[in-house]
Design a protein around this motif. Structure first.
Motif, PDB file in Angstrom:
ATOM      1  N   VAL A 199      46.476   4.896  52.739  1.00 37.91           N
ATOM      2  CA  VAL A 199      45.982   4.193  53.928  1.00 37.91           C
ATOM      3  C   VAL A 199      47.140   3.848  54.859  1.00 37.91           C
ATOM      4  N   ALA A 200      48.201   3.277  54.309  1.00 40.26           N
ATOM      5  CA  ALA A 200      49.354   2.905  55.127  1.00 40.26           C
ATOM      6  C   ALA A 200      50.004   4.124  55.770  1.00 40.26           C
ATOM      7  N   VAL A 201      50.026   5.241  55.051  1.00 38.43           N
ATOM      8  CA  VAL A 201      50.590   6.477  55.608  1.00 38.43           C
ATOM      9  C   VAL A 201      49.764   6.958  56.792  1.00 38.43           C
ATOM     10  N   VAL A 202      48.436   6.975  56.653  1.00 36.87           N
ATOM     11  CA  VAL A 202      47.569   7.414  57.750  1.00 36.87           C
ATOM     12  C   VAL A 202      47.764   6.525  58.972  1.00 36.87           C
ATOM     13  N   LEU A 203      47.766   5.222  58.762  1.00 43.15           N
ATOM     14  CA  LEU A 203      47.923   4.299  59.882  1.00 43.15           C
ATOM     15  C   LEU A 203      49.285   4.479  60.562  1.00 43.15           C
ATOM     16  N   THR A 204      50.314   4.719  59.783  1.00 41.04           N
ATOM     17  CA  THR A 204      51.641   4.954  60.352  1.00 41.04           C
ATOM     18  C   THR A 204      51.673   6.270  61.127  1.00 41.04           C
ATOM     19  N   CYS A 205      51.057   7.306  60.570  1.00 45.91           N
ATOM     20  CA  CYS A 205      50.987   8.595  61.272  1.00 45.91           C
ATOM     21  C   CYS A 205      50.245   8.461  62.596  1.00 45.91           C
ATOM     22  N   ALA A 206      49.228   7.607  62.625  1.00 46.48           N
ATOM     23  CA  ALA A 206      48.423   7.445  63.835  1.00 46.48           C
ATOM     24  C   ALA A 206      49.204   6.812  64.973  1.00 46.48           C
ATOM     25  N   LEU A 207      50.329   6.184  64.655  1.00 42.37           N
ATOM     26  CA  LEU A 207      51.157   5.589  65.707  1.00 42.37           C
ATOM     27  C   LEU A 207      51.979   6.641  66.451  1.00 42.37           C
ATOM     28  N   ASN A 208      51.983   7.872  65.940  1.00 45.83           N
ATOM     29  CA  ASN A 208      52.662   8.993  66.598  1.00 45.83           C
ATOM     30  C   ASN A 208      54.154   8.703  66.794  1.00 45.83           C
ATOM     31  N   GLY A 230      45.099  -0.532  73.172  1.00 46.14           N
ATOM     32  CA  GLY A 230      44.510  -1.597  72.370  1.00 46.14           C
ATOM     33  C   GLY A 230      44.334  -1.193  70.925  1.00 46.14           C
ATOM     34  N   LYS A 231      43.827   0.013  70.730  1.00 47.84           N
ATOM     35  CA  LYS A 231      43.649   0.516  69.374  1.00 47.84           C
ATOM     36  C   LYS A 231      44.991   0.733  68.691  1.00 47.84           C
ATOM     37  N   ARG A 232      46.004   1.116  69.477  1.00 48.10           N
ATOM     38  CA  ARG A 232      47.330   1.336  68.910  1.00 48.10           C
ATOM     39  C   ARG A 232      47.909   0.028  68.365  1.00 48.10           C
ATOM     40  N   LEU A 233      47.686  -1.070  69.096  1.00 52.75           N
ATOM     41  CA  LEU A 233      48.164  -2.372  68.627  1.00 52.75           C
ATOM     42  C   LEU A 233      47.473  -2.744  67.317  1.00 52.75           C
ATOM     43  N   PHE A 234      46.167  -2.523  67.266  1.00 53.75           N
ATOM     44  CA  PHE A 234      45.418  -2.802  66.032  1.00 53.75           C
ATOM     45  C   PHE A 234      45.945  -1.936  64.891  1.00 53.75           C
ATOM     46  N   THR A 235      46.166  -0.649  65.157  1.00 52.76           N
ATOM     47  CA  THR A 235      46.651   0.260  64.125  1.00 52.76           C
ATOM     48  C   THR A 235      48.017  -0.158  63.624  1.00 52.76           C
ATOM     49  N   ALA A 236      48.899  -0.584  64.546  1.00 54.97           N
ATOM     50  CA  ALA A 236      50.236  -1.025  64.155  1.00 54.97           C
ATOM     51  C   ALA A 236      50.161  -2.265  63.260  1.00 54.97           C
ATOM     52  N   LEU A 237      49.289  -3.214  63.617  1.00 54.22           N
ATOM     53  CA  LEU A 237      49.125  -4.417  62.808  1.00 54.22           C
ATOM     54  C   LEU A 237      48.574  -4.070  61.427  1.00 54.22           C
ATOM     55  N   ALA A 238      47.587  -3.178  61.395  1.00 57.64           N
ATOM     56  CA  ALA A 238      47.001  -2.774  60.117  1.00 57.64           C
ATOM     57  C   ALA A 238      48.037  -2.077  59.245  1.00 57.64           C
ATOM     58  N   ALA A 239      48.848  -1.195  59.852  1.00 56.35           N
ATOM     59  CA  ALA A 239      49.897  -0.513  59.091  1.00 56.35           C
ATOM     60  C   ALA A 239      50.900  -1.509  58.530  1.00 56.35           C
ATOM     61  N   LEU A 240      51.275  -2.489  59.350  1.00 51.87           N
ATOM     62  CA  LEU A 240      52.225  -3.514  58.909  1.00 51.87           C
ATOM     63  C   LEU A 240      51.679  -4.296  57.725  1.00 51.87           C
TER      64      LEU A 240
END
Length: 219
Positions: A64-73, A11-21
């Motif tokens: 911010v976008a870099v961190v969110l993208t990195c968090a998607l592993n 669930g958090k991964r989906l949120f992170t992906a949307l935020a990165a996008l």
């Protein structure tokens, strides 16, 4: 000391992906608008690119976008591990919150963007600070920050201010009116910068306090 990154659950991964996008979308729209404007007036596109990355808003939203993208592993790397360290992600959280607060308090009343500029403006100054705060709250490991990190985080705005002064001295261009030395003079520009730095420190102390509180709760 580096720590192993903790990746979001589904669930958090989906949120992170949307935020990165949304983060990359806001940056892309803003870059297009700047380059398109310079193209229409037959100005240098390279100069537009340099101008784009001369804004604290753009630099911080990029982080911010870099961190969110990195968090998607998507890819394991040394850079990924660096950006996902709690003290790094938390410092970026402080910076993006300052972006949102400074814009709302100092700049929003100065102009009224329309169309795609309004979309980019809202994404970079309002949406991303809130989304990244949610990401920080839910996904970044807590209980690992101390006051020493505040001093380290301060280097980012200080180095940026030094760059702004150097660029302004050479080109006569300042990205923000509250640090425009040509109009305000050095004394007032430094006073304004110190005021923003003081706000940065207050936000940083708030993040450290929240980190300790959440760390105790989750322990």
């Amino acid at each position: 000391m580096a720590v192993e990154p903790v990746f979001p659950s589904s669930g958090k991964r989906l949120f992170t992906a949307l935020a990165a996008l949304l983060g990359w979308a806001g940056l892309t729209i803003q870059l297009y608008l700047i380059l398109h404007l310079r193209w229409t007036v037959d100005a240098s596109l390279l100069g537009g690119l340099i101008n784009f990355f001369s804004f604290f808003t753009v630099l911080t939203n990029t982080l911010v976008a870099v961190v969110l993208t990195c968090a998607l592993n998507l890819r394991s790397s040394r850079g990924q591990r660096f950006f996902l360290q709690p003290w790094v992600s938390s410092g970026i959280a402080v910076s993006i919150l300052v972006v949102g607060l400074a814009y709302s308090l100092l700049l929003r009343h100065l102009w009224h963007p329309q169309g795609w500029q309004f979309v980019a403006d809202e994404l970079l100054h309002d949406v991303m600070p809130l989304l990244f705060l949610v990401y920080w709250w839910c996904c970044v490991p807590k209980g690992r920050l101390g006051l020493r990190h505040v001093a380290g985080w301060m280097l980012y705005p200080l180095l940026y201010f030094a760059y702004v002064l150097l660029r302004g001295h050479v080109l006569g261009l300042y990205p923000y009116p509250f640090v425009d030395v040509d109009k305000l003079g050095y004394a007032q520009a430094f006073v304004n910068a110190l005021g923003i730095l003081a706000g940065f420190v207050l936000v940083a102390l708030g993040i450290v306090g929240l980190d300790r509180w959440l760390g105790r709760r989750r322990a």
